[in-house]
Design a protein around this motif. Structure first.
Motif, short mmCIF file in Angstrom:
data_model
loop_
_atom_site.label_atom_id
_atom_site.label_comp_id
_atom_site.label_asym_id
_atom_site.label_seq_id
_atom_site.Cartn_x
_atom_site.Cartn_y
_atom_site.Cartn_z
N ALA A 91 -12.49 -18.14 27.54
CA ALA A 91 -12.65 -17.56 26.12
C ALA A 91 -14.11 -16.54 26.26
N ASP A 92 -14.75 -17.26 27.25
CA ASP A 92 -16.40 -15.99 27.15
C ASP A 92 -16.30 -15.37 29.18
N GLU A 93 -16.30 -14.16 28.68
CA GLU A 93 -16.73 -14.06 31.13
C GLU A 93 -17.71 -13.58 31.06
N GLU A 94 -18.58 -13.92 30.08
CA GLU A 94 -20.01 -13.27 30.63
C GLU A 94 -21.05 -14.72 30.02
N ALA A 95 -20.46 -15.37 30.81
CA ALA A 95 -21.52 -17.28 31.47
C ALA A 95 -21.66 -17.00 32.23
N PRO A 96 -23.73 -17.97 31.77
CA PRO A 96 -24.59 -17.35 32.46
C PRO A 96 -24.62 -17.31 33.99
N ARG A 97 -25.20 -16.83 35.11
CA ARG A 97 -25.02 -16.38 36.94
C ARG A 97 -25.53 -17.41 37.23
N HIS A 98 -26.00 -18.99 36.83
CA HIS A 98 -26.54 -19.48 37.39
C HIS A 98 -25.25 -21.04 37.25
N VAL A 99 -24.38 -20.26 36.51
CA VAL A 99 -23.17 -22.01 36.15
C VAL A 99 -22.66 -21.79 37.78
N GLU A 100 -22.14 -23.26 37.75
CA GLU A 100 -21.52 -23.60 39.20
C GLU A 100 -19.80 -22.70 39.26
N HIS A 101 -19.81 -21.95 40.45
CA HIS A 101 -18.48 -21.03 40.49
C HIS A 101 -17.61 -22.15 41.12
N TYR A 102 -17.65 -22.74 41.70
CA TYR A 102 -17.34 -24.34 42.61
C TYR A 102 -17.08 -25.41 41.81
N GLY A 103 -17.26 -25.11 41.20
CA GLY A 103 -17.14 -27.08 40.08
C GLY A 103 -15.80 -27.68 39.84
N PRO A 104 -16.29 -29.30 39.34
CA PRO A 104 -15.04 -29.47 39.24
C PRO A 104 -13.63 -28.91 38.66
N PHE A 105 -13.59 -28.59 38.01
CA PHE A 105 -12.37 -27.57 36.98
C PHE A 105 -11.88 -26.85 38.59
N GLU A 106 -13.00 -25.78 38.95
CA GLU A 106 -11.78 -24.50 39.82
C GLU A 106 -11.58 -25.64 41.36
N ARG A 107 -12.38 -26.48 41.68
CA ARG A 107 -11.87 -26.95 42.78
C ARG A 107 -10.16 -28.18 42.10
N ALA A 108 -10.10 -28.60 41.68
CA ALA A 108 -9.01 -28.98 41.01
C ALA A 108 -7.77 -27.81 41.03
N ALA A 109 -8.55 -27.17 40.78
CA ALA A 109 -7.54 -25.82 40.34
C ALA A 109 -7.04 -25.02 41.64
N ILE A 110 -7.84 -25.24 42.49
CA ILE A 110 -7.88 -24.68 43.97
C ILE A 110 -6.84 -25.89 45.42
N ALA A 111 -7.25 -26.98 44.88
CA ALA A 111 -6.43 -27.76 45.20
C ALA A 111 -5.00 -27.97 44.85
N GLN A 112 -4.77 -27.50 43.15
CA GLN A 112 -3.15 -26.99 43.49
C GLN A 112 -2.42 -26.42 43.88
N LEU A 113 -3.73 -24.54 44.08
CA LEU A 113 -2.84 -24.52 45.22
C LEU A 113 -2.37 -24.33 46.36
N ASP A 114 -3.50 -24.83 46.79
CA ASP A 114 -2.66 -25.71 47.98
C ASP A 114 -1.69 -26.51 48.25
N ARG A 115 -1.62 -27.23 47.32
CA ARG A 115 -0.75 -28.13 47.34
C ARG A 115 0.67 -27.42 46.85
N ASP A 116 0.74 -26.46 46.06
CA ASP A 116 1.92 -26.04 46.09
C ASP A 116 2.56 -24.68 46.86
N GLY A 117 1.75 -24.98 47.99
CA GLY A 117 2.34 -23.96 48.74
C GLY A 117 2.17 -22.37 48.24
N THR A 118 1.77 -22.04 47.34
CA THR A 118 2.09 -20.36 47.68
C THR A 118 1.29 -19.63 48.30
N VAL A 119 0.40 -20.56 49.10
CA VAL A 119 -0.61 -19.45 49.41
C VAL A 119 0.28 -18.57 51.02
#
Length: 334
Positions: A266-294
């Motif tokens: 909901a907030d695309e303009e989050a502060p620049r110091h936000v971690e780009h690979y936090g827990p949520f992002e890592r989980a989403a990427i792991a699901q991407l690899d598990r689903d075999g869509t790469v």
């Protein structure tokens, strides 16, 4: 003049900001099939136009030192209308987006429609589009106010300082005649910056922006405070024409948590110091690899015949007019 039986048509197109690159397929189709093209382009943009349709008439010669711009716009519109009244398929090609600061085309469209001509305006890429892309300004969370510099100096609108502000044509402030060869050489944009400094504060930042005029150029941006720009010395090294971006007084995400998560969509303009690979992002990427869509190829949409027809319609207004089931143009809903 509204009883003419041989009235023609008028289509106004925008050339975009970057010559050649920003001309849309739809605009090119109208230009190619026009009986005559009247335009205010110059340089390589005008040369490109002539390769699309050799019957081009340049309107920029109507500008003159000391001549009111309002008179120039009336004359431009009249030359366009004369061709429409002669029964021609007329295209008027203007820089950028034809709905932005183009009184000549607005006048010509209004009169031509009143006289019974078929009229249309084809959008073009504007300085707002290129600014948002080049400066990577996200307007979804805080909104964006778009105003002319003249309106701000006159004090008419209330400035929404909690959102982005894009100011058009600031380089022409105080210059009621057409641009000279040196640009708007008598303009006084410092008056605009003084007004903005009163609202935002002299230390508030701004970005003076100009898009690339030709494909071999790059866009340019000057980042300064409003207070610096409020003096003539602060604007001496700028090009003849530019657009101004004022960021919000309160940055987006200033009170948002620094941890990433699904709610940040909901907030695309989050502060620049936000971690780009936090827990949520890592989980989403792991699901991407598990689903075999790469590396999976996307499905082909539609069919070849439909693609061919749609491409032909986009490239040729004349062909589109022959398609019986096609209803083009603006339609007012109930």
């Amino acid at each position: 003049m509204n009883e003419m039986s041989n009235i023609g048509s008028l289509t106004v197109v925008g050339s975009g900001i970057t010559a050649i690159s920003h001309m849309t397929v739809e605009a090119i189709g109208h230009i190619r099939e026009a009986d005559i093209v009247l335009h205010n382009l110059h340089g390589v943009a005008a040369t490109h136009l002539a390769t699309l349709n050799p019957n081009c008439v340049e309107l920029g010669h109507l500008y003159d030192e000391g001549k009111p711009r309002a008179a120039t716009y009336v004359q431009m519109a009249e030359l366009i209308l004369r061709e429409v009244r002669a029964g021609h398929r007329v295209v008027a090609a203007f820089f950028g987006h034809p709905a932005f600061f183009s009184k000549a085309t607005r006048r010509a469209l209004s009169i031509a429609e009143a006289e019974g001509a078929a009229v249309a305006m084809i959008p073009g890429i504007s300085s707002i589009d290129t600014l948002l892309a080049d400066l990577r300004v996200h307007i979804s969370s805080q909104g964006c106010q778009i105003l002319s510099a003249h309106a701000i100096v006159s004090g008419r609108p209330n400035l929404a300082t909690d959102g982005h502000l894009i100011i058009l044509m600031p380089s022409s402030i105080g210059h009621e005649t057409g641009p000279s060869k040196a640009g708007y050489d008598r303009a006084r944009p410092e008056h605009l910056f003084r007004r903005l400094a009163e609202t935002y504060g002299a230390d508030h930042p701004c970005v003076i922006y100009t898009g690339a005029a030709i494909p071999s150029e790059s866009a340019m941006a000057w980042r300064r405070s409003l207070g610096v720009c409020a003096s003539p010395e602060g604007l001496q090294d700028l090009p003849a024409q530019w657009t101004l971006h004022i960021p919000p007084r309160v940055p987006a995400g200033a009170n948002a948590p620094t941890a990433s998560g699904p709610d940040e969509e909901a907030d695309e303009e989050a502060p620049r110091h936000v971690e780009h690979y936090g827990p949520f992002e890592r989980a989403a990427i792991a699901q991407l690899d598990r689903d075999g869509t790469v590396g999976r190829k996307p499905r082909a949409g539609g069919n070849a015949m439909l693609l061919k027809i749609m491409t032909r319609i986009a490239e040729s207004p004349a062909f589109a007019a022959t398609v019986p089931w096609l209803r083009r143009g603006f339609r007012q809903g109930g």
